[in-house]
Design a protein around this motif. Structure first.
Motif, PDB file in Angstrom:
ATOM      1  N   UNK A 296       0.683  -1.664  -0.251  1.00 53.94           N
ATOM      2  CA  UNK A 296      -0.486   0.061   0.003  1.00 53.94           C
ATOM      3  C   UNK A 296       0.761   0.930   0.024  1.00 53.94           C
ATOM      4  N   UNK A 297       0.523   1.762  -1.606  1.00 53.95           N
ATOM      5  CA  UNK A 297       1.817   2.804  -1.679  1.00 53.95           C
ATOM      6  C   UNK A 297       1.137   4.297  -1.981  1.00 53.95           C
ATOM      7  N   UNK A 298       1.082   5.198  -2.051  1.00 52.26           N
ATOM      8  CA  UNK A 298       0.757   6.454  -2.499  1.00 52.26           C
ATOM      9  C   UNK A 298       1.487   6.668  -3.804  1.00 52.26           C
ATOM     10  N   UNK A 299       1.381   6.933  -4.757  1.00 46.25           N
ATOM     11  CA  UNK A 299       1.989   7.449  -6.174  1.00 46.25           C
ATOM     12  C   UNK A 299       1.646   5.781  -6.830  1.00 46.25           C
ATOM     13  N   UNK A 300       2.815   5.510  -6.632  1.00 46.93           N
ATOM     14  CA  UNK A 300       3.195   4.156  -7.778  1.00 46.93           C
ATOM     15  C   UNK A 300       3.553   4.516  -8.923  1.00 46.93           C
ATOM     16  N   UNK A 301       3.190   3.261  -9.720  1.00 43.87           N
ATOM     17  CA  UNK A 301       3.933   3.562 -11.275  1.00 43.87           C
ATOM     18  C   UNK A 301       3.205   3.064 -12.357  1.00 43.87           C
TER      19      UNK A 301
ATOM     20  N   UNK B  48       2.586  -1.039  -9.950  1.00 49.24           N
ATOM     21  CA  UNK B  48       1.212  -0.738  -9.961  1.00 49.24           C
ATOM     22  C   UNK B  48       0.849  -0.757  -8.633  1.00 49.24           C
ATOM     23  N   UNK B  49       0.652  -0.397  -7.187  1.00 53.22           N
ATOM     24  CA  UNK B  49       0.863  -0.224  -6.024  1.00 53.22           C
ATOM     25  C   UNK B  49      -0.931  -0.177  -5.529  1.00 53.22           C
ATOM     26  N   UNK B  50      -1.337  -0.475  -4.429  1.00 54.86           N
ATOM     27  CA  UNK B  50      -2.575  -0.137  -4.185  1.00 54.86           C
ATOM     28  C   UNK B  50      -2.725   0.742  -3.475  1.00 54.86           C
TER      29      UNK B  50
ATOM     30  N   UNK C 259     -11.130  -9.301  -1.875  1.00 54.02           N
ATOM     31  CA  UNK C 259      -9.984 -10.616  -1.335  1.00 54.02           C
ATOM     32  C   UNK C 259      -9.098  -9.533  -1.435  1.00 54.02           C
ATOM     33  N   UNK C 260      -8.293  -9.503  -0.178  1.00 58.21           N
ATOM     34  CA  UNK C 260      -6.838  -9.551   0.683  1.00 58.21           C
ATOM     35  C   UNK C 260      -5.601  -9.999   0.473  1.00 58.21           C
ATOM     36  N   UNK C 261      -4.670  -9.177   0.072  1.00 55.55           N
ATOM     37  CA  UNK C 261      -3.245 -10.049  -0.190  1.00 55.55           C
ATOM     38  C   UNK C 261      -2.182  -8.674   0.082  1.00 55.55           C
ATOM     39  N   UNK C 262      -1.767  -8.169   1.280  1.00 60.27           N
ATOM     40  CA  UNK C 262      -1.088  -7.198   1.452  1.00 60.27           C
ATOM     41  C   UNK C 262      -0.461  -7.615   2.873  1.00 60.27           C
ATOM     42  N   UNK C 263       1.016  -6.807   2.602  1.00 63.58           N
ATOM     43  CA  UNK C 263       1.877  -6.357   4.001  1.00 63.58           C
ATOM     44  C   UNK C 263       1.744  -5.442   4.723  1.00 63.58           C
ATOM     45  N   UNK C 264       0.807  -4.126   4.072  1.00 59.12           N
ATOM     46  CA  UNK C 264       0.898  -3.484   4.284  1.00 59.12           C
ATOM     47  C   UNK C 264       1.200  -1.953   3.829  1.00 59.12           C
ATOM     48  N   UNK C 265       1.885  -0.659   4.219  1.00 60.23           N
ATOM     49  CA  UNK C 265       2.101   0.463   3.916  1.00 60.23           C
ATOM     50  C   UNK C 265       1.563   1.461   4.086  1.00 60.23           C
ATOM     51  N   UNK C 266       1.288   2.628   3.092  1.00 60.10           N
ATOM     52  CA  UNK C 266       0.961   3.578   3.724  1.00 60.10           C
ATOM     53  C   UNK C 266      -0.671   3.695   5.413  1.00 60.10           C
ATOM     54  N   UNK C 267      -0.293   4.781   5.916  1.00 55.06           N
ATOM     55  CA  UNK C 267      -1.586   3.955   6.540  1.00 55.06           C
ATOM     56  C   UNK C 267      -2.557   5.031   6.539  1.00 55.06           C
ATOM     57  N   UNK C 268      -2.364   5.810   6.023  1.00 46.19           N
ATOM     58  CA  UNK C 268      -3.274   6.811   5.205  1.00 46.19           C
ATOM     59  C   UNK C 268      -3.921   6.477   3.827  1.00 46.19           C
ATOM     60  N   UNK C 269      -3.142   5.667   3.044  1.00 43.00           N
ATOM     61  CA  UNK C 269      -3.633   4.844   1.937  1.00 43.00           C
ATOM     62  C   UNK C 269      -4.017   4.006   2.333  1.00 43.00           C
TER      63      UNK C 269
END
Length: 287
Positions: A29-34, A38-40, A64-74
């Motif tokens: 989970x990251x803002x921006x990405x490319x 692509x990220x969530x 369906x979720x498969x994510x280790x996390x990332x940005x708390x805001x997103x």
């Protein structure tokens, strides 16, 4: 229209097929990405989520979720979009965990009215982490002088090329505590009395799906296809929601743009950084 026609038909002639829209939220989970990695984020998931809730006849939306996390805001923005649409459309949200729903991934998961995971899934990690490197001694060894000019005494807080200051770390920890508190409040609000009174629950630890069920972090063990067919009938169909396509069949959004050579080079460079960060997130859980 189909719903109206179905109601007008005799019960014996009504369609028994139930269609459940499915949204896959997989990745860091990251803002921006490319465009090439692509990220969530809310920007990359909002369209899919809204399309899923637009199915008028669907009694529920499956995520369906498969994510280790990332940005708390997103993570929170995605969570809020799911809950807002669930309330607006009056639909149940069923969340299915695949390999992992940890940290921000679990924050999104609590948007579900029910959370179902595999016994070997990883869930939890209700905490906040910040990681970086420090290079002050390396700068001395290679003979490079760092020159930083600021307007504001705290603009160079936690500069990796300067020795760490105790007061800077204290500021960071205070910020982390605020974010952690918000996370804890969200989990308590959504899971309520289901949560067991365990001292390790909000320490950042993570557990298997089986142990997560015992702790009240999830509701059931199982897989999406089996659970949905048991819940809504053997003729239930799962409809995967995919990005919209443009006039020539190209996916819209970040995939539907034109890129120059400079864009490609820039995206490749930032993609390497994103890939390293994403790899670090997954590796924390042995994946």
């Amino acid at each position: 229209m189909r719903r109206l026609l179905n109601r007008l038909l005799p019960k014996s002639m009504r369609s028994e097929v139930v269609t459940i829209p499915v949204v896959r939220l997989h990745g860091a989970i990251m803002s921006g990405g490319g465009p090439f990695r692509p990220t969530l984020s809310l920007a990359t998931t909002a369209g899919l989520i809204e399309k899923a809730f637009a199915f008028p006849d669907a009694p529920a939306v499956a995520i369906s979720i498969n994510s280790p996390g990332g940005s708390p805001v997103q993570s929170r923005l995605i969570y809020k979009r799911i809950r807002d649409l669930a309330a607006e459309k009056k639909k149940k949200v069923l969340v299915f965990v695949e390999d992992i729903a940890a940290s921000g991934g679990y924050m999104i998961a609590v948007a579900g009215d029910e959370i179902i995971a595999d016994p070997s899934s990883i869930v939890g990690s209700i905490g906040v982490i910040s990681a970086s490197f420090g290079f002050p001694e390396l700068m001395k060894k290679i003979g490079v002088e760092r020159r930083v000019y600021t307007a504001g005494t705290n603009k160079a807080v936690l500069d990796p090329f300067k020795p760490e200051k105790k007061e800077d770390v204290e500021r960071l920890k205070a910020l982390q505590l605020d974010v952690h508190g918000t996370f804890i409040d969200m989990v308590k609000e959504r899971r309520g009395a289901k949560l067991k009174d365990d001292p390790d629950l909000f320490t950042g630890l993570f557990w298997s799906g089986k142990r997560g069920l015992e702790l009240g972090l999830i509701d059931n063990l199982g897989d999406m296809r089996t659970v949905l067919k048991d819940r809504f009938g053997p003729k239930t169909q799962l409809r995967l929601i995919t990005p919209s396509r443009g006039l020539f069949g190209r996916k819209l959004g970040v995939f539907g743009s034109s890129f120059s050579a400079a864009d490609v080079a820039s995206a490749a460079a930032s993609g390497l950084i994103d890939a390293a960060e994403e790899r670090a997130l997954w590796s924390r859980f042995g994946l």
